[in-house]
Write a protein that holds these residues in place. Sequence first.
Motif, short mmCIF file in Angstrom:
data_model
loop_
_atom_site.label_atom_id
_atom_site.label_comp_id
_atom_site.label_asym_id
_atom_site.label_seq_id
_atom_site.Cartn_x
_atom_site.Cartn_y
_atom_site.Cartn_z
N GLY A 69 25.80 5.52 -38.61
CA GLY A 69 24.71 6.05 -37.81
C GLY A 69 23.39 5.57 -38.38
O GLY A 69 23.37 4.86 -39.38
N HIS A 70 22.31 5.97 -37.73
CA HIS A 70 21.01 5.67 -38.32
C HIS A 70 20.09 6.88 -38.22
O HIS A 70 20.14 7.64 -37.26
CB HIS A 70 20.37 4.40 -37.72
N SER A 71 19.28 7.01 -39.27
CA SER A 71 18.37 8.15 -39.34
C SER A 71 17.06 7.86 -38.62
O SER A 71 16.33 8.78 -38.25
CB SER A 71 18.08 8.50 -40.80
N LEU A 98 19.30 10.84 -27.81
CA LEU A 98 20.44 9.99 -27.44
C LEU A 98 20.69 8.91 -28.50
O LEU A 98 21.82 8.61 -28.86
CB LEU A 98 20.16 9.34 -26.07
N ASP A 99 19.60 8.33 -28.97
CA ASP A 99 19.70 7.21 -29.93
C ASP A 99 19.07 7.62 -31.25
O ASP A 99 17.91 7.30 -31.51
CB ASP A 99 19.00 5.98 -29.33
N MET A 100 19.81 8.30 -32.15
CA MET A 100 21.17 8.72 -32.00
C MET A 100 21.46 10.04 -32.69
O MET A 100 22.49 10.24 -33.30
CB MET A 100 22.12 7.64 -32.53
N LYS A 101 20.49 10.95 -32.60
CA LYS A 101 20.63 12.18 -33.37
C LYS A 101 21.78 13.07 -32.89
O LYS A 101 22.45 13.71 -33.71
CB LYS A 101 19.29 12.91 -33.41
N ASP A 132 16.93 1.94 -41.25
CA ASP A 132 16.15 0.81 -40.69
C ASP A 132 16.87 0.10 -39.56
O ASP A 132 16.60 -1.08 -39.30
CB ASP A 132 15.82 -0.19 -41.82
N GLU A 133 17.77 0.81 -38.87
CA GLU A 133 18.57 0.15 -37.82
C GLU A 133 17.68 -0.35 -36.68
O GLU A 133 17.91 -1.41 -36.12
CB GLU A 133 19.63 1.12 -37.28
N GLU A 134 16.67 0.43 -36.34
CA GLU A 134 15.84 0.07 -35.18
C GLU A 134 14.89 -1.10 -35.49
O GLU A 134 14.23 -1.60 -34.59
CB GLU A 134 15.03 1.29 -34.71
N VAL A 135 14.81 -1.48 -36.74
CA VAL A 135 13.92 -2.60 -37.09
C VAL A 135 14.71 -3.74 -37.75
O VAL A 135 14.17 -4.53 -38.51
CB VAL A 135 12.75 -2.14 -37.99
N LEU A 157 28.35 5.61 -34.12
CA LEU A 157 27.94 6.79 -33.36
C LEU A 157 26.77 6.54 -32.42
O LEU A 157 26.06 7.47 -32.03
CB LEU A 157 27.62 7.93 -34.34
N GLU A 158 26.57 5.27 -32.06
CA GLU A 158 25.56 4.94 -31.05
C GLU A 158 25.98 5.55 -29.72
O GLU A 158 27.15 5.85 -29.50
CB GLU A 158 25.46 3.41 -30.90
N PRO A 159 25.01 5.75 -28.80
CA PRO A 159 25.37 6.32 -27.50
C PRO A 159 26.36 5.45 -26.74
O PRO A 159 26.43 4.23 -26.94
CB PRO A 159 24.03 6.36 -26.75
ZN LIG Z 1 20.74 3.37 -32.14
#
Ligand SMILES: [Zn+2]
Length: 365
Positions: A69-71, A98-101, A132-135, A157-159
């Motif tokens: 997952g990513h925080s 949704l992305d991704m809490k 840092d998944e989104e970057v 655990l991405e949507p």
């Molecule tokens: Zn994501």
Amino acid sequence: MDTLKIVSFICELVECESPSDDAAAIARFTDLFAARVSDIATCRMIGTHLQCEFKLPGKRKSGQILALGHSDTVWPMGTLAQMPWREEKGRLWGPGVLDMKAGLAFFVFAMRTIRNADLPVARKVVLQLNSDEEVGSHTSRALTESEAKKSVAVLVLEPGTGLEGRLKTARKGVGGFRVAAHGKSSHAGVDFAAGASAIDELAYQIEKIRAFTDLARGITVSTGIIAGGTRTNVIAAEAHAEIDFRIPRLRDYAMLERKFAALRPRDKRCRLEVTGDLNRPPMERTREIAALFKTAQRFAAEMGVKLEESATGGGSDGNFTAALGIPTLDGLGAVGEGAHALHESILVDRIADRIALLAQLVPAI
Ligand SMILES: [Zn+2]
């Protein structure tokens, strides 16, 4: 399953904002998350990334299950003021829900379900939250890959895809090229012929690059940013373009590299400079990935849920693990829509089956 408890946990995670570029916010989020799972997991920080090893019933075989997952979220600090947490129209709304809490919360509640039902789990189960998944996952990639190598399967655990929540069994590889044109400046009125326009040159190259897209083969090449020039009355000496590409197969990258390297200036007085790299290799649908999906599909069917699979152009950390040959199943998180958009939301009536699916999948691996 106690939906109220789950919803309030998701709310807590959403209301603790965690933009990728705010280290203090990410730390607050990972602290909160670790505190909420401390009764069922042992957590440790590796840099800004969090790992939680769950305490589960059963005897262990070798190999682990890595849940990814990513925080971080794409939303800047303070977004909650315009996009507050709310529960309405059968959905939960808020930045990062949704992305991704929600997906992170689902995994925790799946582990609680396994413990409460005393379901034996044969593997060590590690949940890793990258910051840092989104970057681009630049600081977490090596950690993800070393954990993946110890794993028999990776659950991302991405949507899910679409309002049906299809799982993701293939993802395109993602990368970028930068094309810079260097020309020769001159006065656009007094000395027009002496100039070699980097902008004209770049415009010509962009048209050529546009033709590298091959939709039939799933290859897309898109110029996302252009910049150049200084003033309207100056022939531009510099211009550059930044280009996104998506490829379904790893070998497509070598083909694109060749095409970009073969670009030649139309105006001999101009020079081109091309750089690029593959940020995320494609997640290609292997037999092992298909088998993992079939297992998930069977469990869903037993619950009366029709689960489909999908391929997507978006990348995730699952791209890295699948590229190492580790069976990776992605899109196991929440069902909803509007990731990275103002209408980001998840469906409340799809919370229970997603948690139940994870709670059955983990003991089956
Ligand atoms: Zn994501």
